[in-house]
Design an enzyme around this catalytic site. Structure first.
Site, short mmCIF file in Angstrom:
data_model
loop_
_atom_site.label_atom_id
_atom_site.label_comp_id
_atom_site.label_asym_id
_atom_site.label_seq_id
_atom_site.Cartn_x
_atom_site.Cartn_y
_atom_site.Cartn_z
N LYS A 118 0.89 -1.17 0.00
CA LYS A 118 0.00 0.00 0.00
C LYS A 118 0.93 1.22 0.00
O LYS A 118 1.19 1.83 1.03
CB LYS A 118 -0.94 -0.04 1.22
CG LYS A 118 -2.14 0.89 1.07
CD LYS A 118 -3.20 0.57 2.11
CE LYS A 118 -4.23 1.68 2.22
NZ LYS A 118 -5.02 1.93 1.03
N1 PMP Z 1 -7.75 -2.01 -3.18
C1 PMP Z 1 -7.08 -0.86 -3.04
C2 PMP Z 1 -6.26 -0.37 -4.18
C3 PMP Z 1 -7.15 -0.14 -1.83
O1 PMP Z 1 -6.49 1.01 -1.69
C4 PMP Z 1 -7.93 -0.63 -0.78
C5 PMP Z 1 -8.04 0.14 0.51
N2 PMP Z 1 -6.98 -0.17 1.39
C6 PMP Z 1 -8.60 -1.84 -0.96
C7 PMP Z 1 -8.50 -2.50 -2.18
C8 PMP Z 1 -9.38 -2.46 0.16
O2 PMP Z 1 -8.47 -2.95 1.12
P1 PMP Z 1 -8.87 -3.04 2.66
O3 PMP Z 1 -10.04 -3.94 2.73
O4 PMP Z 1 -7.68 -3.65 3.31
O5 PMP Z 1 -9.20 -1.68 3.12
#
Ligand code: PMP
Length: 303
Positions: free
Chosen positions: A157
């Site tokens: 991320k």
């Molecule tokens: N895909 C992307 C590109 C994201 O930025 C996020 C948000 N973190 C998600 C999916 C969803 O991930 P999470 O469930 O861990 O928030």
């Protein structure tokens, strides 16, 4: 976004307005930093952060993927997160940890520069976007592809990865859609700009494998909850036409929670409304994050 009173920066709790970075901070120029997006929910037993340790472990992994280390342990960052929520007296909020490279050189080499960590929190109300939770979201297939796995590191991320998602989201919004659906470099459905996608087909859930994707914490939560409910969940590559012929579809993510996806490219998915299985998954998700179902107590960190 409403500003809060205080931010945690490198072990200090500082006033919101004093939390600044220098213009020649490395991450500001190259996007070489990592972050998280986490939610704290107002439960009957007080504020509780959903899957805090998993988010902070992903922060450490994201940094490791880029090649640097977050200079605090997960335990230290759990304590810091609780401290900063308390310092702002929030009952519910969004939490944004950020590990960024500071001043010390303006070349691409960053090894001599300090790694800083900040944890910002801000109020995020319960009813924000409730209409979307019921009525669903309308997406377009993005003209941008999800990063090829050897271009940007898709499991990190990383700040710089979000240039793509910002462009995709902006393109979709300017065209009158709520959200973008990105395909991977081979044309398979990948993910939304900040959420993962699930389809409902003949009573089973289908979601793309993680290969090109962020290892989503909500995605994993939904898989566990759906299997607990007796639903079959399959991880499969699929193309955009498969979305259009599904009975239901929904997006999941920390921000999106579980949002019905009712249209793709102005074509209805199923009957164009939140479907019954989507509603069951939503109910299970909200019961879990608000601490009403006691099935996974380890997922809530009380402040
Ligand atoms: N895909 C992307 C590109 C994201 O930025 C996020 C948000 N973190 C998600 C999916 C969803 O991930 P999470 O469930 O861990 O928030």
């Amino acid at each position: 976004m409403e500003k809060a009173d205080k931010i945690w920066v490198n072990k200090e709790v500082v006033p919101w307005d004093d939390a600044k970075v220098h213009l020649v901070s490395n991450t500001l120029h190259y996007g070489f930093g990592v972050f998280e997006g986490i939610r704290c929910y107002k439960t009957e037993d007080g504020p509780a952060v959903f899957r805090l340790r998993e988010h902070l472990a992903r922060l450490a992994n994201s940094a490791e993927i880029l090649g640097f280390q977050v200079p605090y342990s997960v335990d230290e960052l759990v304590a810091a997160t609780r401290q900063i929520i308390k310092a702002n007296a929030f009952e519910q909020c969004y939490i944004r940890p950020l590990a960024y490279i500071g001043e010390g050189g303006m070349g691409l080499a960053y090894e001599e520069c300090p790694v800083n960590v900040a944890i910002a929190v801000w109020y995020w109300g319960e009813y924000v976007g409730r209409g979307t939770i019921e009525n669903g979201s309308r997406a377009r297939v993005s003209t941008y592809s999800r990063h090829h796995i050897n271009t940007n590191m898709s499991k990190a991320k990383a700040c710089g990865n979000y240039m793509l998602f910002q462009m995709a989201r902006t393109e979709a919004r300017r065209d009158g859609y709520d959200e973008a659906l990105l395909l991977d470099a081979n044309g398979h459905v990948a993910e939304g700009s900040v959420e993962h996608i699930f389809l409902v087909r003949e009573g089973s859930l289908v979601t793309p494998p993680l290969t090109h994707l962020l290892a989503g914490i909500t995605r994993e939560t939904v898989i566990v909850l759906a299997r607990d409910m007796g639903l079959e969940v399959r991880e499969e590559l699929f193309s955009r036409d498969y979305v259009l012929t599904s009975d239901e579809a929904f997006f999941v993510g920390t921000g999106a929670e579980v949002t019905p996806l009712v249209e793709l490219d102005r074509r209805r998915i199923g009957d164009g409304k939140r479907g019954p299985i989507t509603k069951r998954v939503q109910d299970a998700y909200f019961d879990t994050v608000y601490g009403r179902s006691k099935s996974r107590p380890e997922w809530l960190t009380y402040v």
